[in-house]
Design an enzyme around this catalytic site. Sequence first.
Site, mmCIF file in Angstrom:
data_model
loop_
_atom_site.group_PDB
_atom_site.id
_atom_site.type_symbol
_atom_site.label_atom_id
_atom_site.label_comp_id
_atom_site.label_asym_id
_atom_site.label_seq_id
_atom_site.Cartn_x
_atom_site.Cartn_y
_atom_site.Cartn_z
ATOM 1 N N CYS A 2 0.264 -2.876 -8.139
ATOM 2 C CA CYS A 2 -0.068 -2.317 -6.830
ATOM 3 C C CYS A 2 -1.395 -2.869 -6.348
ATOM 4 O O CYS A 2 -2.084 -3.607 -7.035
ATOM 5 C CB CYS A 2 -0.168 -0.790 -6.904
ATOM 6 N N LEU A 46 4.196 -2.364 -5.733
ATOM 7 C CA LEU A 46 5.237 -3.288 -6.148
ATOM 8 C C LEU A 46 5.984 -2.580 -7.273
ATOM 9 O O LEU A 46 5.442 -2.369 -8.352
ATOM 10 C CB LEU A 46 4.643 -4.608 -6.661
#
Length: 627
Positions: A2, A46
């Site tokens: 992330c 992500l």
Amino acid sequence: MCGICGFAGFRDDERLSRMITSLVHRGPDDEGRHVEEAVSLGMRRLSVIDVAGGRQPIWNETRTVCVVMNGEIYNFQELRDRLIAQGHRFETKSDTEVLVHLYEEHGDACVEHLRGMFAFAIWDREQQVLLLARDRLGIKPLFYALQDGRLWFASEIKALLAGGMPGTLDAQALKQFLTFLYVPSPSTIYERIRQLSPGHTLTFARGRLSLRRYWTLKPDPEVAALDGEEAEERLLAHLKEAVRLHLVSDVPLGVFLSGGIDSSTVVAMMRALSGGPIRTFTIGYGPEDESYNELTYAREVANRFGTVHHEEIVKPDAVDLLPRIIRAFDEPFADSSAIPNYLISQVARRSVTVALAGHGGDELFGGYPRYLGQQFGASYDRLPAGLRRGLAAASRWIPESAQSGNWPGRVRRFLQAGGSPPDERYLRWVTFLPQEWGENLFTPEFQTLAGGEKPETAYRRLYREWPVSDPAERAMAVDLQTYLPDDLLAMGDRMSMAHSLEVRVPFCDHVLAQFAIGLPAHERFRHRRLKSFLKRTLRMSLPEHLLHRPKQGFMVPLARWFNHDLKAMVRELLSEEAVGRRGYVRYPYVRWLLAEHESGRRNCTDQIFALLALEIWQRTCVEGRPV
């Protein structure tokens, strides 16, 4: 994986939104935030583990502790089981959720239980405390700034700038950049923005900030006492365990495969652990740059272990590529390996979301020629001083090479530094201000702004403080604390995240690293060979000729490109007008660099690329205009 960001001490929802938006490339799958008067936390995700349920921020059961995290906790399942047994209730299957419950049990010491790569922020609502933490070796980045009693943090500098932090240039940091080709932490190119150092936590409460170092890299005397066979068995077990942990994923993953020892080791360990498909990725160059190619070796490893292999040929399209790379860093960065790292990440992202890489193997097991140079230096020092001075003077006539490895250049630098003490010799080999110029290459005005402190002072201190006296071991220890996190791991993170790809680095597992650093130099460099201990350990896993081929490195043929394909770009960006406008270095120095490089007397690729990167950063990141 992330991007995280936020601030404490005030509330500004619109400012937080700008910061989150600037990190979309790090997390294209989802967005999360928590806002209250005292703190604002934001993230882009992500999705890799618990794709459906692992949304952040994540809270504890009583909604008194909140976390946002960038990275992966590889031992999360073990921690989760332990915490459930202690009575904690989990709402997700995400690795991030273990952090809030660990914090409930251990406070800021929660980091000491983690095995992984991470940078996270925990908000303790009851205590009104914000905790930031970064993993032990510095795999994941975390930047922060303190201004007017308010704390700001983010995974990348661009988010702090998007939030309104002033972008005032730090002249000393720029001097460090031209010395090392990167800005060493905890500095950044901006005065008020700092980087949290590896193995540290930061606590912010009631307007006050405190830092704590929770982990220190140090050799284990028990490892040094192991006999050779037992040490090899232990190392092989650590390698397999590290790779096994790094394979935890709910999305497709692959490997960056150069055909060198480190990436080939990762593939070999993966195949030993799994019979399933392994995707491998490599890049190469055209016939005119054959000395930089490792395609043949990568294909051999791929064939041996039955991987699904992908190749791509790189062309010198740097006019378009370099601005994208520099923007991904937010500050000047001049390790040219960023170019192939950017491109291989682009190739891999078409097929996978996660890729494993071999970063850290050279620093841990002795893969750089400069380590052997440190060992040879002890013997060289026994030659008469007059002879060494004569060889140093004669070395200036050795023409350097534009080929991969540039061995004539290595010999030249060894002879030039041959009469220096071991720490000075090492510093000469890892810094990039030409001896003929030294700090005279800077303009007087810039020297006044930068101050008189030598950029290499901290490196010399680390070298001298290492508890083992062997000069090669000291050099490796400094690299593990500087070059690895601030150059290689920073490059791996930014270049992969520019393509929303997560890169994992099993060699940087702290348990493996702690074991490796305890191996004595006479084992790591037996018979004066690089990585001799690692090679012996892997002799049953990898082909003999691959283990003993010369080290090549993940490089690009910039030396030739600068004299041919990119010559016009170099001349335009480093014109007398452009250099004078900046006022950092004297133009006669730039003219000398270009003349030396074009004549073939000297390979000045690193110095030229540093100045190019600096100019591109000024135009794209500071002035917001095209190159």
